[in-house]
Design a protein around this motif. Sequence first.
Motif, PDB file in Angstrom:
ATOM      1  N   GLN A 172      39.076  30.555  48.169  1.00 49.82           N
ATOM      2  CA  GLN A 172      40.153  29.804  47.526  1.00 49.82           C
ATOM      3  C   GLN A 172      40.014  29.821  46.011  1.00 49.82           C
ATOM      4  OE1 GLN A 172      42.822  28.647  48.723  1.00 49.82           O
ATOM      5  NE2 GLN A 172      43.608  27.630  46.904  1.00 49.82           N
ATOM      6  N   GLN A 173      38.770  29.719  45.512  1.00 46.39           N
ATOM      7  CA  GLN A 173      38.548  29.729  44.071  1.00 46.39           C
ATOM      8  C   GLN A 173      38.895  31.081  43.468  1.00 46.39           C
ATOM      9  OE1 GLN A 173      37.952  26.847  42.514  1.00 46.39           O
ATOM     10  NE2 GLN A 173      38.283  26.166  44.611  1.00 46.39           N
ATOM     11  N   ARG A 174      38.505  32.162  44.135  1.00 48.70           N
ATOM     12  CA  ARG A 174      38.857  33.498  43.623  1.00 48.70           C
ATOM     13  C   ARG A 174      40.368  33.678  43.591  1.00 48.70           C
ATOM     14  NH1 ARG A 174      34.401  35.017  46.879  1.00 48.70           N
ATOM     15  NH2 ARG A 174      35.793  35.716  48.538  1.00 48.70           N
ATOM     16  N   LYS A 175      41.024  33.146  44.572  1.00 46.86           N
ATOM     17  CA  LYS A 175      42.491  33.254  44.619  1.00 46.86           C
ATOM     18  C   LYS A 175      43.121  32.506  43.444  1.00 46.86           C
ATOM     19  CE  LYS A 175      46.392  32.632  47.798  1.00 46.86           C
ATOM     20  NZ  LYS A 175      46.801  32.115  49.120  1.00 46.86           N
ATOM     21  N   ALA A 176      42.607  31.333  43.135  1.00 48.62           N
ATOM     22  CA  ALA A 176      43.107  30.565  41.986  1.00 48.62           C
ATOM     23  C   ALA A 176      42.842  31.285  40.680  1.00 48.62           C
ATOM     24  CB  ALA A 176      42.459  29.171  41.976  1.00 48.62           C
ATOM     25  N   GLU A 177      41.641  31.887  40.599  1.00 50.16           N
ATOM     26  CA  GLU A 177      41.290  32.615  39.377  1.00 50.16           C
ATOM     27  C   GLU A 177      42.240  33.791  39.155  1.00 50.16           C
ATOM     28  OE1 GLU A 177      37.032  33.680  38.068  1.00 50.16           O
ATOM     29  OE2 GLU A 177      37.795  35.481  39.026  1.00 50.16           O
ATOM     30  N   MET A 228      50.220  49.146  42.822  1.00 47.52           N
ATOM     31  CA  MET A 228      50.114  47.746  42.338  1.00 47.52           C
ATOM     32  C   MET A 228      48.950  47.645  41.366  1.00 47.52           C
ATOM     33  SD  MET A 228      51.288  44.637  42.439  1.00 47.52           S
ATOM     34  CE  MET A 228      52.190  44.568  43.963  1.00 47.52           C
ATOM     35  N   VAL A 229      49.178  47.027  40.207  1.00 45.94           N
ATOM     36  CA  VAL A 229      48.131  46.884  39.185  1.00 45.94           C
ATOM     37  C   VAL A 229      47.133  45.833  39.639  1.00 45.94           C
ATOM     38  CG1 VAL A 229      47.629  46.275  36.818  1.00 45.94           C
ATOM     39  CG2 VAL A 229      49.714  47.522  37.384  1.00 45.94           C
ATOM     40  N   ASP A 230      45.830  46.120  39.474  1.00 42.36           N
ATOM     41  CA  ASP A 230      44.763  45.200  39.835  1.00 42.36           C
ATOM     42  C   ASP A 230      44.577  44.201  38.707  1.00 42.36           C
ATOM     43  OD1 ASP A 230      41.327  45.588  40.978  1.00 42.36           O
ATOM     44  OD2 ASP A 230      42.578  43.833  40.693  1.00 42.36           O
ATOM     45  N   TYR A 231      45.304  43.062  38.757  1.00 43.64           N
ATOM     46  CA  TYR A 231      45.245  42.092  37.682  1.00 43.64           C
ATOM     47  C   TYR A 231      43.893  41.423  37.589  1.00 43.64           C
ATOM     48  CZ  TYR A 231      50.227  42.679  37.373  1.00 43.64           C
ATOM     49  OH  TYR A 231      51.474  43.208  37.177  1.00 43.64           O
ATOM     50  N   HIS A 232      43.192  41.339  38.697  1.00 39.07           N
ATOM     51  CA  HIS A 232      41.865  40.730  38.654  1.00 39.07           C
ATOM     52  C   HIS A 232      40.930  41.572  37.806  1.00 39.07           C
ATOM     53  CE1 HIS A 232      38.367  38.499  39.913  1.00 39.07           C
ATOM     54  NE2 HIS A 232      37.781  39.629  40.288  1.00 39.07           N
ATOM     55  N   ALA A 233      41.010  42.928  38.000  1.00 40.26           N
ATOM     56  CA  ALA A 233      40.144  43.822  37.223  1.00 40.26           C
ATOM     57  C   ALA A 233      40.582  43.888  35.779  1.00 40.26           C
ATOM     58  CB  ALA A 233      40.166  45.218  37.847  1.00 40.26           C
ATOM     59  N   ALA A 234      41.885  43.799  35.524  1.00 48.15           N
ATOM     60  CA  ALA A 234      42.401  43.934  34.155  1.00 48.15           C
ATOM     61  C   ALA A 234      42.149  42.701  33.313  1.00 48.15           C
ATOM     62  CB  ALA A 234      43.902  44.216  34.200  1.00 48.15           C
ATOM     63  N   ASN A 235      41.802  41.584  33.906  1.00 51.00           N
ATOM     64  CA  ASN A 235      41.679  40.340  33.144  1.00 51.00           C
ATOM     65  C   ASN A 235      40.355  39.628  33.429  1.00 51.00           C
ATOM     66  OD1 ASN A 235      44.524  39.792  31.874  1.00 51.00           O
ATOM     67  ND2 ASN A 235      44.885  40.583  33.943  1.00 51.00           N
ATOM     68  N   GLN A 236      39.296  40.405  33.579  1.00 51.62           N
ATOM     69  CA  GLN A 236      38.006  39.796  33.885  1.00 51.62           C
ATOM     70  C   GLN A 236      37.504  38.889  32.762  1.00 51.62           C
ATOM     71  OE1 GLN A 236      35.393  42.947  34.881  1.00 51.62           O
ATOM     72  NE2 GLN A 236      36.240  43.245  36.926  1.00 51.62           N
ATOM     73  N   SER A 237      38.030  39.109  31.533  1.00 55.47           N
ATOM     74  CA  SER A 237      37.551  38.292  30.414  1.00 55.47           C
ATOM     75  C   SER A 237      38.081  36.863  30.476  1.00 55.47           C
ATOM     76  CB  SER A 237      37.972  38.925  29.091  1.00 55.47           C
ATOM     77  OG  SER A 237      39.360  38.985  29.038  1.00 55.47           O
ATOM     78  N   TYR A 238      39.131  36.604  31.241  1.00 54.30           N
ATOM     79  CA  TYR A 238      39.692  35.270  31.327  1.00 54.30           C
ATOM     80  C   TYR A 238      39.042  34.536  32.511  1.00 54.30           C
ATOM     81  CZ  TYR A 238      43.262  37.023  28.183  1.00 54.30           C
ATOM     82  OH  TYR A 238      43.940  37.545  27.113  1.00 54.30           O
ATOM     83  N   GLN A 239      37.898  33.922  32.323  1.00 56.27           N
ATOM     84  CA  GLN A 239      37.172  33.209  33.374  1.00 56.27           C
ATOM     85  C   GLN A 239      37.308  31.702  33.146  1.00 56.27           C
ATOM     86  OE1 GLN A 239      35.880  34.718  35.922  1.00 56.27           O
ATOM     87  NE2 GLN A 239      36.431  36.741  35.172  1.00 56.27           N
ATOM     88  N   TYR A 240      38.493  31.179  33.435  1.00 53.31           N
ATOM     89  CA  TYR A 240      38.728  29.757  33.207  1.00 53.31           C
ATOM     90  C   TYR A 240      38.755  28.955  34.514  1.00 53.31           C
ATOM     91  CZ  TYR A 240      40.156  31.096  28.519  1.00 53.31           C
ATOM     92  OH  TYR A 240      40.217  31.600  27.244  1.00 53.31           O
ATOM     93  N   GLY A 241      38.669  29.636  35.637  1.00 49.02           N
ATOM     94  CA  GLY A 241      38.792  28.966  36.940  1.00 49.02           C
ATOM     95  C   GLY A 241      37.525  28.283  37.366  1.00 49.02           C
ATOM     96  N   PRO A 242      37.546  27.712  38.544  1.00 45.67           N
ATOM     97  CA  PRO A 242      36.380  26.986  39.069  1.00 45.67           C
ATOM     98  C   PRO A 242      35.186  27.887  39.228  1.00 45.67           C
ATOM     99  CG  PRO A 242      38.355  26.355  40.227  1.00 45.67           C
ATOM    100  CD  PRO A 242      38.721  27.497  39.372  1.00 45.67           C
ATOM    101  N   SER A 243      35.391  29.166  39.581  1.00 47.79           N
ATOM    102  CA  SER A 243      34.246  30.044  39.819  1.00 47.79           C
ATOM    103  C   SER A 243      33.425  30.223  38.578  1.00 47.79           C
ATOM    104  CB  SER A 243      34.738  31.398  40.322  1.00 47.79           C
ATOM    105  OG  SER A 243      35.555  31.991  39.341  1.00 47.79           O
ATOM    106  N   SER A 244      34.047  30.251  37.380  1.00 46.18           N
ATOM    107  CA  SER A 244      33.287  30.408  36.149  1.00 46.18           C
ATOM    108  C   SER A 244      32.473  29.164  35.862  1.00 46.18           C
ATOM    109  CB  SER A 244      34.232  30.702  34.980  1.00 46.18           C
ATOM    110  OG  SER A 244      35.081  29.595  34.799  1.00 46.18           O
ATOM    111  N   ALA A 245      33.007  28.021  36.249  1.00 45.54           N
ATOM    112  CA  ALA A 245      32.266  26.792  36.019  1.00 45.54           C
ATOM    113  C   ALA A 245      31.005  26.750  36.837  1.00 45.54           C
ATOM    114  CB  ALA A 245      33.144  25.589  36.330  1.00 45.54           C
ATOM    115  N   GLY A 246      31.027  27.410  37.944  1.00 45.80           N
ATOM    116  CA  GLY A 246      29.865  27.405  38.817  1.00 45.80           C
ATOM    117  C   GLY A 246      28.746  28.256  38.315  1.00 45.80           C
ATOM    118  N   ASN A 247      28.898  28.978  37.227  1.00 45.17           N
ATOM    119  CA  ASN A 247      27.848  29.863  36.733  1.00 45.17           C
ATOM    120  C   ASN A 247      26.812  29.113  35.916  1.00 45.17           C
ATOM    121  OD1 ASN A 247      28.964  32.070  37.899  1.00 45.17           O
ATOM    122  ND2 ASN A 247      30.271  32.537  36.148  1.00 45.17           N
TER     123      ASN A 247
END
Length: 692
Positions: A51-56, A1-20
Amino acid sequence: MVDYHAANQSYQYGPSSAGNGAGGGGSMGDYMAQEDDWDRDLLLDPAWEKQQRKAETAANRICKVLAVNQENEHLMEDYEKLASDLLEWIRRTIPWLEDRVPQKTIQEMQQKLEDFRDYRRVHKPPKVQEKCQLEINFNTLQTKLRLSNRPAFMPSEGKMVSDINNGWQHLEQAEKGYEEWLLNEIRRLERLDHLAEKFRQKASIHEAWTDGKEAMLKHRDYETATLSDIKALIRKHEAFESDLAAHQDRVEQIAAIAQELNELDYYDSHNVNTRCQKICDQWDALGSLTHSRREALEKTEKQLEAIDQLHLEYAKRAAPFNNWMESAMEDLQDMFIVHTIEEIEGLISAHDQFKSTLPDADREREAILAIHKEAQRIAESNHIKLSGSNPYTTVTPQIINSKWEKVQQLVPKRDHALLEEQSKQQSNEHLRRQFASQANVVGPWIQTKMEEIGRISIEMNGTLEDQLSHLKQYERSIVDYKPNLDLLEQQHQLIQEALIFDNKHTNYTMEHIRVGWEQLLTTIARTINEVENQILTRDAKGISQEQMQEFRASFNHFDKDHGGALGPEEFKACLISLGYDVENDRQGDAEFNRIMSLVDPNHSGLVTFQAFIDFMSRETTDTDTADQVIASFKVLAGDKNFITAEELRRELPPDQAEYCIARMAPYQGPDAVPGALDYKSFSTALYGESDL
């Protein structure tokens, strides 16, 4: 299974990025700013962070899927436009090539031939490249669709690669028939011009000979003539009949030439037929009048006295000799058309043979003139007063000498014309040999390269990168060889300008070389594209070099004819050898039909190696599915059966959010709210399971 989270780290549009901090994605920060009453301690809650990581992760997956879909749609639009343009060009060109309206003159037909050469040299080559590029784009698009688990691309009605190939084949058939028609028309017009001139020449000679003959035959001079005059008239009439019989052959030749002009559809056949009919009618009238006059003369008594035997002998020998000289002058002035050195040498040989008869003819001329001189001597010695002309013939010694002098003048002119034509044919022969020498090298070279490329495409020597490098080296060597083809085109141009229609020194024509060259360029480009697609498949699916070689070995084993594709029975045998249950029973047939629908969606009856490795890699690797995308949207929607435009804009990049909003249908469920969108039907449509 491809690790989509690792392959798309540049797309930080979710709530977790806002928290930075202040530099975050923006949408989540705005949300937090508007909800001041949230419990800030919730930010430290592990469940909320999970939950936020899951949405991301879900958003990143959707971004990737949508990006692939957008790119594929762009490629499909490009294919449709290029295919439409090429088919339109073919549609416009074929009627021009199928136009078979003949022209009246050689110059008009040669202009059509020149237009056709411009088409072959200038207009067609770019279209050959466009056709090759279209096939490459189509294959690349299909490969990308398979790799992204999308359904195969089906072009619009009439724009399939097979439709373009059929149109192209129709174009080349029309092209070949058009060139053959042009050359045949030029030959026909040459033949017609030659025959028409020959007809006019013979008709003019005959008409000049018949001038006054009807009036002479109708003259009733025998009614008041003396007995000796009547006897002289009988002899004169016999000489005329001899002359008439000698001209029978010319009349038959005139009729035969007119008939041939009619059969060859000569444009001025009406005037030719009118003139020929007039000659034939006049000839029949001459025959009838000749017969009537002879009957009248034969009734007259005492026809043998005072007939000078020398005059009679002179007339009998002068008439055929005169006809011989007229025929010789016709032959010496006769036009000729030859196409080979052998033909001109045959004419030269015939001319030399004719010249060898001139001494005998000269002796015959002197003998005839001696008869006339002897008659004059006898008349003078016996005090006979002659009328000044031979009563049996109009062929005087002056006419004989004049025509003999004309023959003597025409012989060297004929020599010169034949030698000029011989020089021309020798030059043409040189052009033939020059072209054949080059063609006999270029033709086998193209065939050898085709065979070598075929071997590379089915052998398993080295990695795919090695094979690709080897093929590109071949491609460069082919491009570097192009000057040899250009040289051959130049030589062929000289041959065409010289109106040379055949070449016994080679079996290769320029058409064969051009077709072979175009096939070679298309084959190397297609083979390189196939290897590149195999590399793309290998890298995307994580297939090892050993697996790729194993796939190739299995494929080659059952590809008995080394054609690069397996038939249904060959493919079934290959699957059985790999352990698939596709035996000849109901269950096995159903499984085999399912697999065939995957590897041969166009129902061509053939399985290419690319389709084979796509199937094998699909069996051993995992890819995105519609269910996975639905689950991802459900995460973004907070477990709802629908999603809103606000949620899409908050969780996805702006362009992809708008892409979804524009294409998602309104949600119709009982729990719908204003602006609710149906993400389930949208997700299944991405994978061809429903209509978008």
